[in-house]
Design a protein around this motif. Structure first.
Motif, PDB file in Angstrom:
ATOM      1  N   VAL A 246       0.829  -1.200   0.000  1.00 42.25           N
ATOM      2  CA  VAL A 246       0.000   0.000   0.000  1.00 42.25           C
ATOM      3  C   VAL A 246       0.865   1.252   0.000  1.00 42.25           C
ATOM      4  CG1 VAL A 246      -1.617   1.331   1.421  1.00 42.25           C
ATOM      5  CG2 VAL A 246      -2.003  -1.105   1.044  1.00 42.25           C
ATOM      6  N   SER A 247       1.992   1.215   0.697  1.00 46.50           N
ATOM      7  CA  SER A 247       2.878   2.379   0.738  1.00 46.50           C
ATOM      8  C   SER A 247       3.425   2.707  -0.645  1.00 46.50           C
ATOM      9  CB  SER A 247       4.030   2.124   1.714  1.00 46.50           C
ATOM     10  OG  SER A 247       3.557   1.916   3.030  1.00 46.50           O
ATOM     11  N   PHE A 248       3.746   1.700  -1.430  1.00 45.64           N
ATOM     12  CA  PHE A 248       4.241   1.949  -2.782  1.00 45.64           C
ATOM     13  C   PHE A 248       3.133   2.504  -3.676  1.00 45.64           C
ATOM     14  CE2 PHE A 248       6.838  -1.727  -1.242  1.00 45.64           C
ATOM     15  CZ  PHE A 248       7.971  -0.978  -0.972  1.00 45.64           C
ATOM     16  N   CYS A 249       1.901   2.053  -3.464  1.00 47.43           N
ATOM     17  CA  CYS A 249       0.770   2.614  -4.215  1.00 47.43           C
ATOM     18  C   CYS A 249       0.589   4.088  -3.870  1.00 47.43           C
ATOM     19  CB  CYS A 249      -0.504   1.840  -3.899  1.00 47.43           C
ATOM     20  SG  CYS A 249      -0.525   0.139  -4.527  1.00 47.43           S
ATOM     21  N   THR A 250       0.695   4.418  -2.582  1.00 47.02           N
ATOM     22  CA  THR A 250       0.570   5.815  -2.164  1.00 47.02           C
ATOM     23  C   THR A 250       1.671   6.661  -2.774  1.00 47.02           C
ATOM     24  OG1 THR A 250      -0.396   5.066  -0.072  1.00 47.02           O
ATOM     25  CG2 THR A 250       0.409   7.324  -0.164  1.00 47.02           C
ATOM     26  N   PHE A 251       2.876   6.119  -2.809  1.00 50.62           N
ATOM     27  CA  PHE A 251       4.003   6.817  -3.420  1.00 50.62           C
ATOM     28  C   PHE A 251       3.721   7.107  -4.898  1.00 50.62           C
ATOM     29  CE2 PHE A 251       7.850   6.324  -6.010  1.00 50.62           C
ATOM     30  CZ  PHE A 251       8.634   7.363  -5.524  1.00 50.62           C
ATOM     31  N   LEU A 252       3.231   6.118  -5.631  1.00 52.56           N
ATOM     32  CA  LEU A 252       2.943   6.306  -7.054  1.00 52.56           C
ATOM     33  C   LEU A 252       1.798   7.287  -7.260  1.00 52.56           C
ATOM     34  CD1 LEU A 252       3.233   2.614  -8.326  1.00 52.56           C
ATOM     35  CD2 LEU A 252       4.879   4.476  -8.676  1.00 52.56           C
ATOM     36  N   ALA A 253       0.803   7.265  -6.372  1.00 53.81           N
ATOM     37  CA  ALA A 253      -0.318   8.192  -6.497  1.00 53.81           C
ATOM     38  C   ALA A 253       0.136   9.631  -6.335  1.00 53.81           C
ATOM     39  CB  ALA A 253      -1.396   7.850  -5.475  1.00 53.81           C
ATOM     40  N   HIS A 254       1.171   9.842  -5.524  1.00 56.73           N
ATOM     41  CA  HIS A 254       1.731  11.186  -5.382  1.00 56.73           C
ATOM     42  C   HIS A 254       2.584  11.564  -6.586  1.00 56.73           C
ATOM     43  CE1 HIS A 254       1.185  13.564  -1.677  1.00 56.73           C
ATOM     44  NE2 HIS A 254       0.708  12.432  -1.168  1.00 56.73           N
ATOM     45  N   GLU A 255       3.311  10.607  -7.108  1.00 56.67           N
ATOM     46  CA  GLU A 255       4.211  10.900  -8.220  1.00 56.67           C
ATOM     47  C   GLU A 255       3.450  11.106  -9.529  1.00 56.67           C
ATOM     48  OE1 GLU A 255       7.750  11.164  -8.066  1.00 56.67           O
ATOM     49  OE2 GLU A 255       7.160  11.348  -5.966  1.00 56.67           O
ATOM     50  N   TYR A 256       2.354  10.392  -9.720  1.00 56.30           N
ATOM     51  CA  TYR A 256       1.612  10.446 -10.978  1.00 56.30           C
ATOM     52  C   TYR A 256       0.121  10.679 -10.703  1.00 56.30           C
ATOM     53  CZ  TYR A 256       5.954   8.244 -12.459  1.00 56.30           C
ATOM     54  OH  TYR A 256       7.285   7.962 -12.675  1.00 56.30           O
ATOM     55  N   PRO A 257      -0.230  11.834 -10.131  1.00 53.67           N
ATOM     56  CA  PRO A 257      -1.632  12.061  -9.737  1.00 53.67           C
ATOM     57  C   PRO A 257      -2.594  12.089 -10.918  1.00 53.67           C
ATOM     58  CG  PRO A 257      -0.357  14.093  -9.582  1.00 53.67           C
ATOM     59  CD  PRO A 257       0.630  12.994  -9.828  1.00 53.67           C
ATOM     60  N   ASP A 258      -2.133  12.502 -12.091  1.00 54.20           N
ATOM     61  CA  ASP A 258      -3.028  12.592 -13.250  1.00 54.20           C
ATOM     62  C   ASP A 258      -3.276  11.237 -13.902  1.00 54.20           C
ATOM     63  OD1 ASP A 258      -3.188  15.330 -12.882  1.00 54.20           O
ATOM     64  OD2 ASP A 258      -1.481  15.740 -14.196  1.00 54.20           O
ATOM     65  N   GLN A 259      -2.416  10.266 -13.640  1.00 52.23           N
ATOM     66  CA  GLN A 259      -2.559   8.958 -14.268  1.00 52.23           C
ATOM     67  C   GLN A 259      -3.231   7.923 -13.368  1.00 52.23           C
ATOM     68  OE1 GLN A 259       1.851   9.088 -15.765  1.00 52.23           O
ATOM     69  NE2 GLN A 259       0.783   7.638 -17.075  1.00 52.23           N
TER      70      GLN A 259
END
Length: 441
Positions: A246-259
């Motif tokens: 889940v932490s890696f998903c949160t990280f990606l959601a911050h890095e690529y919010p538009d995708q």
């Protein structure tokens, strides 16, 4: 267990590791499996399925727009204030519950009494003070915030169907798991026409296992997931994480919010920064952990499943779960350092998020997921009574149904909100939302 103890004793005496730090052998067919070199010598196994789509249905453009406007204030004493501004357009406007505006003020409302407290009363004050003469009310002491974050954006949320070619589902496992724990989900969604991607973390499953501890820090693993995401991402991407994943998903959601279109957190825990424990069994030497591996496996079975019968043991064996070397396990646990992932970091997420929790989970208390639901802007918490930490393996049909309903969910097209409306958009069986919340670290 005696054999394991002897091997560990020899390891300590010879100062050599008894663990063979190499990819786990796999007898699975090569179809749908790829090996991606994220860095020289660092290879991850990825299951990637692009199903045949006999009928390509383009998104019909329906759905709803969600206005994400909130102000997050952190004070030096650790208090966190989150105010959902709703349709109030200005980030610098501090609006009281009665609609009157007062510059440079912050509304303090308890989570359990949102919308009832007076703007002049703090948490715990008697309700009778609402009738007190304003001239006699003591002036509130203004505190200087340590940090203030204002979020103002608008998202369009639409249903994601398997016939949409611009949708991809990413599944990320946690410590000791592998992509095989998602077997039921990968088969289910690929049959529905979804493109699915599931990687093995470094040192897990059939991915390569570097021999240095630095290869298993949060940032090293997060960079791996970033490369995997960039390689397979579509226009609308759904992230599904379990536990540490889940932490890696949160990280990606911050890095690529538009995708990132939507996200699912399964037994992910609370919105707190990661820091390795100094008094953990995983700080023991690798050879000692190797001696204790049968006990650790038994403890994982006991805490990870609501029932501990032959079926659950077979699930662990077939899905290659908790089958990592002691070196990798120790490095993973000591490398969980992520100070940025605090409450503010999670509160900044504007993507719709489904939280799934197994009631019998002994690793993650339900209170942690409840707190996560309170922090997030659009959070839908589902608690399953028959599951534990490995709920996607214990209750695959229920979890698949929940995930599929969430993928198809879209907010209703709302009429223009009233001037002082404070309600959230229509949700997918959401938990009670709060416009203003006060949390104490």
């Amino acid at each position: 267990m005696l054999t394991s103890f002897v091997e560990g004793l020899l390891c300590c005496l010879t100062s050599k590791s008894a663990n063979v730090v190499v990819p786990v052998e796999t007898s699975e067919p090569a179809d749908g499996y790829e090996f991606v070199e994220v860095k020289p010598g660092r290879v991850l196994r990825v299951r990637h399925i692009i199903p045949d789509r006999p009928v390509v249905e383009e998104p019909n453009g329906q759905g709803g727009n969600v206005s994400c406007k909130r102000k997050i204030t952190v004070y030096r004493n650790g208090q966190l204030f989150i105010e959902n501004l709703g349709d109030r357009a200005s980030g610098e406007l501090r609006s009281c519950n009665n609609g009157e505006t007062e510059p440079n003020s912050t509304v303090e409302v308890e989570l359990t009494d949102c919308g009832k407290s007076s703007p002049e009363t703090g948490p715990g004050d008697a309700t009778g003070t609402e009738q007190t003469d304003q001239s006699q009310a003591p002036k509130r002491r203004r505190r200087k915030p340590k940090r203030t974050v204002v979020i103002d954006c608008e998202r369009r949320i639409t249903a994601c169907k398997g016939t949409h070619p611009d949708v991809a589902l990413f599944f990320i496992h946690g410590v000791g798991g592998s992509l095989d724990i998602w077997g039921s989900q990968l088969d289910f969604f690929s049959r529905l026409g979804y493109e699915v991607i599931a990687p093995d973390l470094a040192g897990h499953g059939a991915s390569s296992a570097p021999k240095i501890a630095a290869a298993y820090t949060f940032y090293a693993l997060a960079e791996d997931m970033r490369i995997i995401f960039k390689r397979y991402a579509r226009k609308r991407n759904i992230l599904i994480g379990h536990s540490y994943g889940v932490s890696f998903c949160t990280f990606l959601a911050h890095e690529y919010p538009d995708q990132i279109h939507k996200m699912v957190m399964i037994n992910g825990g609370g919105p707190t920064a990661l820091e390795p424990s100094l008094c953990s069994i995983f700080n023991l030497p690798t050879c000692v952990l190797h001696c204790l591996s049968p006990l650790l496996s038994w403890s994982f079975l006991k805490a990870g499943f609501a029932r501990q019968g032959a079926k659950e043991k077979q699930l662990l064996k077939e899905n290659n779960a908790f089958n990592v070397s002691s070196f990798v396990l120790r490095a993973m646990m000591s490398g969980q350092y992520w100070p940025e992932g605090d409450e503010v970091y999670h509160a900044e997420l504007t993507v719709p998020i489904l939280l799934v929790h197994g009631m019998h989970d002994k690793f993650v208390p339900v209170e942690e997921d409840q707190r996560m639901a309170e922090i997030l802007l659009m959070a839908f918490l589902k608690v399953l009574e028959d599951g534990s930490h490995m709920i996607m393996m214990e209750c695959p049909d229920t979890v698949n149904t929940l995930l599929h309903e969430f993928l198809l969910w879209e907010p209703a097209t709302l009429s223009p909100p009233k001037k002082e409306s404070k309600t959230r958009p229509e949700t997918f069986d959401t938990v009670q939302g709060h416009d203003v919340c006060l949390l104490q670290r």
